[in-house]
Design an enzyme around this catalytic site. Sequence first.
Site, PDB file in Angstrom:
ATOM      1  N   LYS A  69       1.582  10.098  -6.327  1.00  0.00           N
ATOM      2  CA  LYS A  69       2.200   9.684  -5.076  1.00  0.00           C
ATOM      3  C   LYS A  69       3.175  10.759  -4.618  1.00  0.00           C
ATOM      4  O   LYS A  69       4.061  11.156  -5.381  1.00  0.00           O
ATOM      5  CB  LYS A  69       2.925   8.357  -5.254  1.00  0.00           C
ATOM      6  CG  LYS A  69       3.120   7.590  -3.958  1.00  0.00           C
ATOM      7  CD  LYS A  69       3.112   6.099  -4.202  1.00  0.00           C
ATOM      8  CE  LYS A  69       2.942   5.334  -2.911  1.00  0.00           C
ATOM      9  NZ  LYS A  69       2.765   3.894  -3.128  1.00  0.00           N
ATOM     10  N   ASP A  75      11.275  -3.053  -1.766  1.00  0.00           N
ATOM     11  CA  ASP A  75      10.130  -2.907  -0.863  1.00  0.00           C
ATOM     12  C   ASP A  75       8.933  -3.721  -1.362  1.00  0.00           C
ATOM     13  O   ASP A  75       7.825  -3.215  -1.495  1.00  0.00           O
ATOM     14  CB  ASP A  75       9.743  -1.428  -0.736  1.00  0.00           C
ATOM     15  CG  ASP A  75       8.846  -1.165   0.481  1.00  0.00           C
ATOM     16  OD1 ASP A  75       8.820  -2.019   1.399  1.00  0.00           O
ATOM     17  OD2 ASP A  75       8.169  -0.129   0.511  1.00  0.00           O
ATOM     18  N   ASP A 122       5.342   0.947  -7.410  1.00  0.00           N
ATOM     19  CA  ASP A 122       6.446   1.610  -6.700  1.00  0.00           C
ATOM     20  C   ASP A 122       7.811   1.070  -7.098  1.00  0.00           C
ATOM     21  O   ASP A 122       8.728   1.027  -6.281  1.00  0.00           O
ATOM     22  CB  ASP A 122       6.271   1.513  -5.183  1.00  0.00           C
ATOM     23  CG  ASP A 122       5.247   2.518  -4.679  1.00  0.00           C
ATOM     24  OD1 ASP A 122       4.799   3.343  -5.489  1.00  0.00           O
ATOM     25  OD2 ASP A 122       4.901   2.482  -3.496  1.00  0.00           O
ATOM     26  N   VAL A 180      -5.058   2.126 -10.768  1.00  0.00           N
ATOM     27  CA  VAL A 180      -5.511   0.747 -10.956  1.00  0.00           C
ATOM     28  C   VAL A 180      -6.877   0.588 -10.305  1.00  0.00           C
ATOM     29  O   VAL A 180      -7.033   0.828  -9.103  1.00  0.00           O
ATOM     30  CB  VAL A 180      -4.502  -0.248 -10.363  1.00  0.00           C
ATOM     31  CG1 VAL A 180      -5.035  -1.666 -10.482  1.00  0.00           C
ATOM     32  CG2 VAL A 180      -3.169  -0.120 -11.076  1.00  0.00           C
ATOM     33  N   LYS A 203       5.952  -5.923  -0.933  1.00  0.00           N
ATOM     34  CA  LYS A 203       5.008  -6.178   0.162  1.00  0.00           C
ATOM     35  C   LYS A 203       3.601  -6.177  -0.441  1.00  0.00           C
ATOM     36  O   LYS A 203       3.398  -5.724  -1.584  1.00  0.00           O
ATOM     37  CB  LYS A 203       5.127  -5.104   1.236  1.00  0.00           C
ATOM     38  CG  LYS A 203       4.903  -3.673   0.726  1.00  0.00           C
ATOM     39  CD  LYS A 203       5.162  -2.652   1.827  1.00  0.00           C
ATOM     40  CE  LYS A 203       5.004  -1.223   1.293  1.00  0.00           C
ATOM     41  NZ  LYS A 203       5.316  -0.215   2.348  1.00  0.00           N
ATOM     42  N   PRO A 204       2.600  -6.678   0.262  1.00  0.00           N
ATOM     43  CA  PRO A 204       1.250  -6.758  -0.310  1.00  0.00           C
ATOM     44  C   PRO A 204       0.694  -5.409  -0.753  1.00  0.00           C
ATOM     45  O   PRO A 204      -0.089  -5.342  -1.698  1.00  0.00           O
ATOM     46  CB  PRO A 204       0.422  -7.363   0.831  1.00  0.00           C
ATOM     47  CG  PRO A 204       1.412  -8.185   1.608  1.00  0.00           C
ATOM     48  CD  PRO A 204       2.688  -7.388   1.560  1.00  0.00           C
ATOM     49  N   GLY A 256       1.314   5.449   3.152  1.00  0.00           N
ATOM     50  CA  GLY A 256       2.254   4.479   3.669  1.00  0.00           C
ATOM     51  C   GLY A 256       3.344   5.162   4.471  1.00  0.00           C
ATOM     52  O   GLY A 256       3.259   6.361   4.778  1.00  0.00           O
TER      53      GLY A 256
END
Length: 821
Positions: free
Chosen positions: A44, A137, A154, A94, A139-140, A24
């Site tokens: 991450k 943040d 996140d 996941v 978002k999809p 991202g």
Amino acid sequence: MLVVERLQAHLAGRYDLRGEAGRGAMAVVYRAQDLKHDRPVALKVLRPELSGTLGPDRFLREIRIASHLSHPNILPVHDSGEVDGLLYYVMPFVAGESLRARLTREPQLPLEIALEITGDVAGALDYAHREGVIHRDIKPENILLQDGHAVVADFGLARAVTAAVDDDISSARLVVGTPLYMSPEQGAGEMQLDGRTDVYSLGCVLYEMLAGEPPFSGPSAQAILAKHLQHPLPPLRTIRPDLPPWVQERLERALVKVPAGRYRTAADFARGLVPPSVKHGRGRVSRLLTLGLLGAGLLASVLVGRQVAGRRGADAAPPRETAATIQSDPTAIAVLYFDSEGPDSLTRSIANGLTEDLIDQLGQVEALSVISANGVRPFRGRAAPLDSVVKALHVGTLVAGTVEGSEDSVRVTVRLVDAASGTQLDSRILSAADTGMLALRSRMVQDVAGFLRERLGQEIKLRELRSSTRDSRAWVLVRRVEGLRDDARSLFVSGDAAAARRALDTADSLLGRVQRLDPRWPDPIVLRGWLDADRIDMGDSAAAAVERWAPAGIREAERALARRPAFPPALELRGYLRFMQWDYAPGADKRLLIAAEQDLRGAAVPDNPSRARAWSTLSYLLLRRGSLAEANLAARRAYDEDAFLADAPSIVFRLYLTALMSRQWQAADQWCDQGHRRFADDWLFTFCRLTLLYVPGPRTPDVPEAWRLVRELSRLSAPSEREEREPRWQMLVAGVLARAGLRDSALSTLRSARRAGAGDTELDYYEAGVRALLGQRAEALTILDRYLRASPEGRAFVASDPVFQGLHQDPRFRAITAGPM
């Protein structure tokens, strides 16, 4: 050196990186294997240019703050750190897909599914906001779909980056977030944001799920942010004319440019998405409390496990599917209650205490699967054949022992046994005469760990003993108190309430002595509060007992918290008693319920040895509050933590009920069947079979089977309960007849049940359901109105009951179900 090579070089031995899984604007995510815990994780890593700008200290501190969030719809943080200038954190991997992947495959989602996802995310946000954490943040890409639920990822990245940027004036122009979903105030660079910025972002996500595209787009981030600030919301029904007008209205409120005009909280937004026309839907975002056919009075006795709940949960084996996976596994361990030689009750209490401490210690070892004390308690004090124990508990290794002697000269023999063959693998004799009781306890735990290390061929790393005392006399007295609590429960169940209360008074006096011996030990203070909870359960009038004893128990919890802030067992006690106060006080301040929820969430953590009980109470609270999906997840956490809890039947029934109310028919069938397998003599799991025939759903309305179930219910119920319940069961059969199209038989059965249950106000609820199934709308509404005037707390039950879904469009139905629960 490449980033992945730098990471692998520094994290070797901890994580094995398996390749990139996505990237991202701020981070790259790698799929990895957690070598210590043998589980897949997502690692991450902030982009190197961002890591170099931020600096690690504040970033990692904020990540740790976010990692304390514990909610079924929030993806937790396992680990975080810095390696070679790179900042990273670790989350569960996941197996499902992200909402972004779902939208790529299916740009426009059905309204029902979009509302379910929004409800799950709103629940996570509402909890986090009350904990003081803003996501920033939404978002999809940060919404993951797993097992039919949405999980927010996140929680901490945007917060951590923002916090680190706040410390660095040179980076102050960096705006964290994603322009397509960013609130106007966030896009303008305002630093003092609150939860309403997340509400705006979630509104954008909902808009995209329905329209197939975000509300605003443009060639650059600046152009998009300018539209968020200045342009009106594009009419949704221009793109989706099939949607009802209220959807546009709710979205317009969530996406107001000025925060003061939006929904105040994420929970308010979720509630705004539940108009009367969809309250009978799958219901993740609605205030569906429970299945109304139970009746409000029956609900309280069925769904919350009080302290003196029956022991059926401990008497039955775990689910068959679990047994199949661990039956021959040597890491599946049962520590049987140690035998005590002689009639001395003190020796018996010491034996029980040593057993439970050993279970607690081994239960913290992630390499082991240890049966809880609730699971082995049915075998305490009785000689059960080895094969019966193994068959019931499905374990590969047994730990057994014998305690003999007096308090000052206790001798313990501890044995390790292969469960499959019955062969004794090792044994040890320990004495307190030389070392003292507490040293004996520590040595016993270490020796058993040594036995297991040799048997399994792997390291068994023990944590430090949980909160305890250095005074052996205090430890022994607490063991005696636990024995007195067991005695009190047995006396109460046998009908001798006066003797039960005397046992609790004796236990209370002993705890006073314990506190004088070790004033710093918080456990006895919490235990004293649980004695007050026991007094509530054993009182003649529940409401009067709550009024008298709950404040006393809460004071004990707060005394313990003064000694040890955020002590999970004390939070659990206070949360339980606060919930009791709210539950038994009509019109109680809802802030009491919110405080109880916060306490129970703080208690449902690994550091609390009774976290399964905390999850169970939390699940019931969430059900009463109307958070159906969260209630289901919390009940599942309780069941996964300890399938042998005393209120296990109630937990399984709650899992059945929440699945049914979410129209998850297959899951409802499975939980009902599992309950029937485990608790065949519990009427609840015959009752659930009858309700599945009654509720409009996929099951065929089998009339002969319904009557057979009524006969079975009559057999399973005590005579004192049967007289009241049988007319209700017959009324359910009338509903099955109505579903089968046998109108005359349904009316005849209805009238017969009504005569038999004359004077039972709860029967109004059942009759209204049958009238609704017969299509007698006016009669059903009249009876419902009468019922709700007498029991206004039942409004939520009526509004959520699938039996009444055909009435939802009726203005009269809306009027009589309006108002708080």
